[in-house]
Design a protein around this motif. Structure first.
Motif, short mmCIF file in Angstrom:
data_model
loop_
_atom_site.label_atom_id
_atom_site.label_comp_id
_atom_site.label_asym_id
_atom_site.label_seq_id
_atom_site.Cartn_x
_atom_site.Cartn_y
_atom_site.Cartn_z
N SER A 1 -7.96 -5.59 2.71
CA SER A 1 -7.77 -4.64 1.64
C SER A 1 -8.24 -3.26 2.07
CB SER A 1 -8.53 -5.09 0.40
OG SER A 1 -9.89 -5.09 0.69
N GLY A 2 -7.72 -2.25 1.37
CA GLY A 2 -8.14 -0.89 1.68
C GLY A 2 -9.60 -0.65 1.36
N MET A 3 -10.10 -1.42 0.38
CA MET A 3 -11.51 -1.20 -0.02
C MET A 3 -12.47 -1.56 1.10
SD MET A 3 -11.52 -2.30 -3.97
CE MET A 3 -13.26 -2.34 -4.28
N LEU A 4 -12.12 -2.59 1.87
CA LEU A 4 -12.98 -2.97 3.01
C LEU A 4 -13.03 -1.84 4.04
CD1 LEU A 4 -14.64 -5.26 4.34
CD2 LEU A 4 -12.56 -5.93 5.50
N CYS A 5 -11.84 -1.24 4.30
CA CYS A 5 -11.79 -0.12 5.26
C CYS A 5 -12.58 1.07 4.73
CB CYS A 5 -10.36 0.28 5.50
SG CYS A 5 -9.38 -1.03 6.14
N LEU A 6 -12.45 1.28 3.41
CA LEU A 6 -13.20 2.39 2.79
C LEU A 6 -14.70 2.16 2.95
CD1 LEU A 6 -12.03 4.77 1.26
CD2 LEU A 6 -12.51 3.59 -0.87
N ALA A 7 -15.14 0.91 2.76
CA ALA A 7 -16.56 0.60 2.92
C ALA A 7 -17.00 0.81 4.38
CB ALA A 7 -16.83 -0.84 2.48
N ILE A 8 -16.14 0.42 5.33
CA ILE A 8 -16.46 0.64 6.75
C ILE A 8 -16.61 2.14 7.02
CG2 ILE A 8 -15.58 0.44 9.11
CD1 ILE A 8 -14.31 -2.16 8.35
N ILE B 1 -7.57 4.23 8.21
CA ILE B 1 -6.90 2.96 7.92
C ILE B 1 -6.79 2.74 6.41
CG2 ILE B 1 -7.15 0.47 8.12
CD1 ILE B 1 -6.25 1.48 10.67
N ALA B 2 -7.87 3.09 5.69
CA ALA B 2 -7.84 2.92 4.23
C ALA B 2 -6.73 3.78 3.63
CB ALA B 2 -9.19 3.30 3.64
N LEU B 3 -6.59 5.00 4.13
CA LEU B 3 -5.54 5.90 3.64
C LEU B 3 -4.17 5.31 3.90
CD1 LEU B 3 -5.63 8.77 2.40
CD2 LEU B 3 -5.10 9.64 4.67
N ARG B 4 -4.00 4.74 5.10
CA ARG B 4 -2.70 4.14 5.43
C ARG B 4 -2.41 2.96 4.52
NH1 ARG B 4 -1.83 2.80 11.55
NH2 ARG B 4 -0.06 1.79 10.59
N ILE B 5 -3.44 2.14 4.26
CA ILE B 5 -3.21 0.95 3.41
C ILE B 5 -2.90 1.39 1.98
CG2 ILE B 5 -4.32 -1.08 2.42
CD1 ILE B 5 -5.73 -1.46 5.06
N PHE B 6 -3.66 2.38 1.49
CA PHE B 6 -3.42 2.82 0.11
C PHE B 6 -2.06 3.51 -0.02
CE2 PHE B 6 -8.22 2.86 -0.47
CZ PHE B 6 -8.19 1.67 -1.19
N ARG B 7 -1.57 4.07 1.10
CA ARG B 7 -0.26 4.74 1.03
C ARG B 7 0.90 3.77 1.19
NH1 ARG B 7 0.11 9.71 4.85
NH2 ARG B 7 2.23 9.70 4.06
N ALA C 1 -7.26 9.72 14.93
CA ALA C 1 -6.06 9.53 15.76
C ALA C 1 -5.86 8.06 16.10
CB ALA C 1 -6.18 10.37 17.02
N CYS C 2 -6.98 7.37 16.43
CA CYS C 2 -6.88 5.92 16.74
C CYS C 2 -6.37 5.16 15.52
CB CYS C 2 -8.24 5.37 17.15
SG CYS C 2 -8.80 5.95 18.73
N ALA C 3 -6.88 5.52 14.34
CA ALA C 3 -6.46 4.82 13.12
C ALA C 3 -4.99 5.08 12.83
CB ALA C 3 -7.31 5.28 11.95
N TRP C 4 -4.52 6.26 13.18
CA TRP C 4 -3.14 6.62 12.85
C TRP C 4 -2.13 5.92 13.76
CZ3 TRP C 4 -2.84 8.45 8.30
CH2 TRP C 4 -1.64 8.97 7.84
N ARG C 5 -2.55 5.64 15.02
CA ARG C 5 -1.56 5.10 15.96
C ARG C 5 -1.56 3.57 16.02
NH1 ARG C 5 -4.08 3.57 20.67
NH2 ARG C 5 -2.27 3.67 22.01
N VAL C 6 -2.49 2.92 15.29
CA VAL C 6 -2.53 1.46 15.38
C VAL C 6 -1.37 0.86 14.54
CG1 VAL C 6 -4.19 1.23 13.48
CG2 VAL C 6 -4.05 -0.54 15.15
N PRO C 7 -0.61 -0.09 15.10
CA PRO C 7 0.48 -0.69 14.33
C PRO C 7 -0.06 -1.51 13.15
CG PRO C 7 0.65 -1.26 16.66
CD PRO C 7 -0.67 -0.62 16.47
N GLY D 1 -19.21 8.86 13.50
CA GLY D 1 -18.01 9.67 13.27
C GLY D 1 -16.75 8.90 13.59
N LEU D 2 -16.78 8.15 14.70
CA LEU D 2 -15.61 7.36 15.09
C LEU D 2 -15.27 6.32 14.03
CD1 LEU D 2 -16.18 6.60 18.87
CD2 LEU D 2 -14.20 7.71 17.91
N SER D 3 -16.29 5.51 13.65
CA SER D 3 -16.00 4.43 12.70
C SER D 3 -15.71 4.98 11.32
CB SER D 3 -17.13 3.40 12.67
OG SER D 3 -18.32 4.02 12.34
N GLY D 4 -16.37 6.09 10.94
CA GLY D 4 -16.13 6.68 9.62
C GLY D 4 -14.71 7.19 9.50
N ALA D 5 -14.28 8.01 10.47
CA ALA D 5 -12.93 8.58 10.38
C ALA D 5 -11.87 7.50 10.53
CB ALA D 5 -12.77 9.64 11.46
#
Lengths: 93, 217
Positions: free
Chosen positions: B157-164, B197-203, A18-24, B188-192
């Motif tokens: 890049s999305g790859m950095l987020c994927l690695a995180i 973020i990687a999904l958003r960047i790749f999209r 949810a945090c990732a989704w709402r960040v601009p 769990g927090l950092s993984g999800a």
């Protein structure tokens, strides 16, 4: 996997997503800096392993993991401060 | 439940709240508060781990912490400001390397963590799966960080987020093996969040690159 751990994991994952989704989009670098700090929590695992293992090989591997994880955590703290400082000192157009 | 475990659960809860606060505050904060909150959360988790254990080799552990911390601080202070994204990728690769070492250490000595059933010589199948999961995700994060470092393309890049994200999942796997709820929450927090973020960047979202952090529109 115990139900408590499973529910905690799912809760954490949902909050993280949810945090990732709402960040601009333009604030993603700031968010990444925090994520880097949070992901260096692996220092806790390395600490536990280095302290509790009995065999010599596993203990030295745990100590190596602890050195690397500690370097990663301290480095992340310093570079997030540096990045934030350079961001705030950059002149506004 | 003993008093010690109550204290540890309280510290885990505070650390998890600090990490959640730092993630929630990161998009809006103008100051460095969220970074301090995240660092404090990780430190609290470390303190709880030290408080929880019967440490036999304390001098070695203290030495490792000091040596690693000094090396990391020196590296981060002396690194040129223009190449900070490369350093971030390097530090992420180091974190994933630490997790690989941790997973191998658990594999080498599963008795110390109660991963072997009584009267048996083999590791419990579920725990074996978790070790393999932690090893694979950390190894993939290490390879991704290596690729980013070689391509000199650490920023945004999305790859950095994927690695995180992979480092976070790997930490979760280790936490399930070590029965550490605080590390499980942090992983769990950092993984999800990393995968989100990687999904958003790749999209197709186009963030500013990490190298452009100092510039404003």
């Amino acid at each position: 996997m115990s139900p408590v751990f499973l529910s905690l994991f799912l809760l954490a994952s949902m909050i993280g997503a949810a945090c990732a989704w709402r960040v601009p989009s333009d604030r993603i670098p700031d968010f990444l800096a925090v994520l880097l700090l949070a992901s260096s929590a692996c220092i806790v695992g390395a600490l536990t392993i280095a302290a509790e293992t009995a065999s010599a090989a596993a203990r030295y591997l745990g100590l190596a993991a602890l050195i690397i994880a500690s370097a990663s955590f301290c480095g992340n703290v310093v570079i997030t401060r540096r990045a934030k400082k350079s961001q705030s000192s950059a002149p506004r157009p | 439940m003993t008093a010690a475990s109550d204290t540890i659960i309280l510290v885990w809860a505070i650390a998890a709240l600090l990490l959640i606060f730092s993630l929630l505050a990161a998009p809006a904060a103008a100051k460095n508060t969220h970074n301090h909150a995240a660092a404090m959360g990780v430190l609290l988790l470390g303190g709880a781990a030290v408080y929880d254990m019967d440490i036999i080799n304390m001098p070695e552990i203290a030495g490792a912490l000091v040596i690693g911390g000094a090396a990391g601080m020196m590296l981060a202070r002396e690194w040129p400001a223009a190449a900070l994204p490369i350093l971030m990728t390097t530090l992420l690769g180091m974190a994933s390397g630490a997790e690989v070492c941790s997973a191998i250490a658990i594999w080498l000595n599963p008795y110390a963590f109660g991963l072997v059933a009584e009267g048996s010589q083999d590791v419990i199948a579920y725990d074996k799966l978790m070790i393999l999961f932690a090893l694979m995700t950390a190894g993939m994060a290490c390879i991704l960080a290596l690729i980013l470092g070689i391509r000199r393309n650490g920023g945004g890049s999305g790859m950095l987020c994927l690695a995180i994200g992979m480092v976070g999942w790997s930490a979760s796997g280790l936490a399930l093996l070590l029965q550490n709820a605080g590390l499980l929450m942090a992983g769990g927090l950092s993984g999800a969040a990393g995968f989100g973020i990687a999904l958003r960047i790749f999209r197709g979202a186009r963030p500013k690159r990490l190298a452009d952090m100092g510039r404003r529109p």
